[in-house]
Scaffold this active site. Structure first.
Site, PDB file in Angstrom:
ATOM      1  N   THR B  15      77.101 -29.281 -31.312  1.00 47.95           N
ATOM      2  CA  THR B  15      76.447 -27.988 -31.581  1.00 47.95           C
ATOM      3  C   THR B  15      75.367 -27.657 -29.939  1.00 47.95           C
ATOM      4  O   THR B  15      74.624 -26.688 -29.858  1.00 47.95           O
ATOM      5  CB  THR B  15      74.902 -28.401 -31.853  1.00 47.95           C
ATOM      6  OG1 THR B  15      74.129 -29.472 -31.474  1.00 47.95           O
ATOM      7  CG2 THR B  15      74.591 -28.294 -33.606  1.00 47.95           C
ATOM      8  N   CYS B 132      83.193 -30.777 -13.601  1.00 46.37           N
ATOM      9  CA  CYS B 132      83.554 -29.467 -13.337  1.00 46.37           C
ATOM     10  C   CYS B 132      84.074 -29.207 -12.120  1.00 46.37           C
ATOM     11  O   CYS B 132      85.359 -28.216 -12.119  1.00 46.37           O
ATOM     12  CB  CYS B 132      82.765 -28.866 -14.074  1.00 46.37           C
ATOM     13  SG  CYS B 132      81.425 -28.871 -13.082  1.00 46.37           S
ATOM     14  N   GLN B 159      76.925 -23.479  -7.286  1.00 44.33           N
ATOM     15  CA  GLN B 159      76.900 -24.377  -8.226  1.00 44.33           C
ATOM     16  C   GLN B 159      76.345 -23.798  -9.838  1.00 44.33           C
ATOM     17  O   GLN B 159      75.217 -23.240  -9.440  1.00 44.33           O
ATOM     18  CB  GLN B 159      77.518 -25.850  -8.734  1.00 44.33           C
ATOM     19  CG  GLN B 159      78.874 -26.335  -8.809  1.00 44.33           C
ATOM     20  CD  GLN B 159      78.775 -27.519  -8.581  1.00 44.33           C
ATOM     21  OE1 GLN B 159      79.284 -28.873  -7.526  1.00 44.33           O
ATOM     22  NE2 GLN B 159      78.628 -28.607  -9.394  1.00 44.33           N
ATOM     23  N   ARG B 245      72.993 -26.183  -6.386  1.00 45.06           N
ATOM     24  CA  ARG B 245      73.247 -25.986  -7.539  1.00 45.06           C
ATOM     25  C   ARG B 245      72.707 -24.011  -6.735  1.00 45.06           C
ATOM     26  O   ARG B 245      71.455 -23.843  -5.964  1.00 45.06           O
ATOM     27  CB  ARG B 245      71.885 -26.548  -8.333  1.00 45.06           C
ATOM     28  CG  ARG B 245      71.772 -25.617  -9.355  1.00 45.06           C
ATOM     29  CD  ARG B 245      72.978 -25.847 -10.345  1.00 45.06           C
ATOM     30  NE  ARG B 245      72.417 -27.017 -10.667  1.00 45.06           N
ATOM     31  CZ  ARG B 245      73.636 -27.989 -11.993  1.00 45.06           C
ATOM     32  NH1 ARG B 245      75.047 -27.489 -12.261  1.00 45.06           N
ATOM     33  NH2 ARG B 245      73.587 -28.974 -12.443  1.00 45.06           N
ATOM     34  N   HIS B 252      81.346 -22.155 -10.820  1.00 43.49           N
ATOM     35  CA  HIS B 252      81.227 -22.721  -9.821  1.00 43.49           C
ATOM     36  C   HIS B 252      82.155 -22.183  -8.965  1.00 43.49           C
ATOM     37  O   HIS B 252      83.086 -21.557  -9.634  1.00 43.49           O
ATOM     38  CB  HIS B 252      82.244 -23.870  -9.979  1.00 43.49           C
ATOM     39  CG  HIS B 252      80.796 -24.708 -11.174  1.00 43.49           C
ATOM     40  ND1 HIS B 252      79.216 -24.539 -11.264  1.00 43.49           N
ATOM     41  CD2 HIS B 252      80.699 -26.352 -11.858  1.00 43.49           C
ATOM     42  CE1 HIS B 252      79.331 -25.683 -12.042  1.00 43.49           C
ATOM     43  NE2 HIS B 252      79.515 -26.597 -12.809  1.00 43.49           N
TER      44      HIS B 252
END
Lengths: 350, 350
Positions: B15, B132, B159, B245, B252
């Site tokens: 989920t 990632c 990112q 970030r 990214h």
């Protein structure tokens, strides 16, 4: 006791983002202003502004505006500088120019007062203020270069939208609202006003600042490369830059890799050097999550450095995270600092 | 004609953001699924999901959930993987794990199918999906390394917030709304959920992804460094990373500097190599302002590369801008690709 000497000062581009900051800094720093002239395009002329409690009417900038002006602070775009700075010089003013018009001219000192104040003495009427992204990087790196030597710099920038002007900031906020409300997002200014294509900056990253040169680097990247060598007086210095526009209004951040000339340095050596440096504030404590961000540096004069790390492979390599308010140290504050240094060093005496 | 073999597949963390993408990709790519099990925490168990038009009830993940499962795709956090992946393996499943739990284990292959598919053959039950930010970088660099050698990589990342989960994306949008409306901005998740301090990500940049290690690098930075060496099978490769970030939800971007082993290469050589590379799309035409951005790469499987430039000082140096959807190639798509490769290469035959 001798009375303090005062000067007739003009701000060209007085109603723009940087012009407004310059006016405020002249007030805040009690710059010795005899009379302030606020100059602009025809469109903004007639506006009322206040300075030290007095009302000043903005005038349209023209060659004769500079009669009697001692210091003219230009921040109205390169074409205005090219046209009017020589007129100001002809009339006896010293120009501090915050555009790229004259930065690489041999006869024009390119100055960050903490880095190369001595270059001011060589001016022939015009002193150039470097590009915003260059200023904060050389302010952080010059003390390290002086102490340990630097042979190579590789920088990737995280640049604020205000570097492209007030209209770009409005575009960021409009796009952000439209995106959040599920409306269509319109891009008309960024990455570069007047370039062929425009892309949304809200919730995005654009790897283009200024137009592209034939070598694939943007003009912004070439400014960082060429200006850094000129300010550092080191044509042999290796400098590479990748410049990226990001969705925040104020402060540029930079991920900087350097190679120093010594192998045996550690992070503490870099910290000590930065702590002793003028105009630099070290904010580097990973354990307490202390590091500068664009928001933490906003409205501050200094250049903030954090995330200092020794490269894990190259004993001469270090990584730094350098953040500063692009409208202050990157523009208005450095411009006024140059004028202050000029006055202190007697560069205005005729 | 032999009937196509089909497999019992389980998604753990079904989920979550990545789990949902995995389910969709299994459908879109017509993965040979016999039966699909959707597993989650107790909190999400009981939810109804559809797969290939059929309703599937989400079940709470437990050791016995993996009875009869051939392939288990884990994306529910490192602690769940540590606890349940060995249970799945014990019951005969092959695990593809999208957490950092086993990535650096000697016995666990760390795989990007375009880069090191052959490593899959050495699995002992668990195959790890890399971080990632690592995946997209090695996908772009491996073909260059194979063709010309690479000795050094220095990367600065840009990112997306979705790497920190759905709640972080909600935080970004909530903060953005509050900022635009002039309300107080609350930070409760980023930079790292559970770390001591939180800072706003909206209209800001945070130079911290994951927690800090003793050497001043963050865990995210060390993942990029260590995983790149492992995937490339090159412990001598120099890799340095600075991870940041930024305020966008998806994809990214990475500013990557490399040093190749040859001095006489030009941009065209790099272009040709990237154009021929699997899973990589070259988007590099400065004249037409063509380059990838986080928004242009969103919802796409491939890794996009633009802004290829030869370093102006170092004849072995090149700069690239690498962008990919962090939830697809950076997570869900690479996970399914590993499962596909496993099936194609017969790695599931018992």
């Amino acid at each position: 006791m001798a009375e303090q000497q005062t000067y007739n000062v003009a701000i060209v581009g007085a109603t723009g983002a940087v012009g407004q900051k310059i006016k405020k800094i002249l007030e805040d720093k009690q710059f010795p202003v005899k009379q302030l002239k606020l100059l602009s395009s025809a469109r903004s002329a007639g506006k009322e502004e206040t300075f030290n409690g007095e009302t000043i009417i903005v005038e349209e900038a023209a060659p004769e505006s500079f009669e009697g002006v001692d210091i003219a602070l230009f921040s109205a775009g390169g074409s205005i500088s090219k046209q009017l700075a020589p007129e100001a010089v002809k009339r006896g003013a010293v120009v501090v120019d915050n555009t790229s018009a004259f930065r690489m001219d041999k006869d024009v000192p390119l100055v960050v007062p903490e880095v190369n104040p001595e270059d001011i003495a060589e001016h022939q009427g015009i002193i150039a203020n470097p590009n915003c992204s260059t200023i904060q990087m050389v302010a952080a790196l010059k003390p390290i270069k002086d102490a340990f030597g630097i042979g190579k710099i590789i920088v990737s920038t995280y640049q604020a939208v205000s570097g492209a002007g007030n209209a770009a900031v409005e575009e960021l906020y409009e796009q952000s609202k439209d995106y959040l409300e599920g409306n269509e997002v319109n891009a008309e200014i960024l990455p570069v006003k007047g370039d062929k294509k425009h892309f949304p900056i809200a919730f995005n990253a654009l790897p283009q600042i200024d137009v592209f040169g034939d070598n694939g680097f943007t003009f912004e990247e070439m400014k960082m490369i060429n200006e850094t060598k000129k300010i550092m007086h080191d044509e042999a210095l290796n400098v590479a830059a990748t410049c990226v526009r990001l969705p925040f209004a104020t402060s540029h951040a930079e991920s900087v890799y350097i190679e120093v000339d010594q192998e045996d340095l550690n992070v503490t050596d870099i910290w000590k050097t930065l702590e002793a440096a003028d105009g630099v504030i070290l904010q580097d404590n990973p354990e307490e999550q202390e590091y500068p961000t664009p928001q933490s540096a906003q409205d501050k004069e200094e250049v903030f450095v954090g995330r200092v790390r020794k490269d894990l492979d190259n004993p001469k390599g270090f990584h730094l995270w350098v953040v500063s308010d692009n409208l202050l140290k990157g523009a208005a504050w450095n411009t006024v600092q140059i004028a202050q240094t000029l006055v202190e060093r007697g560069g205005l005496k005729k």
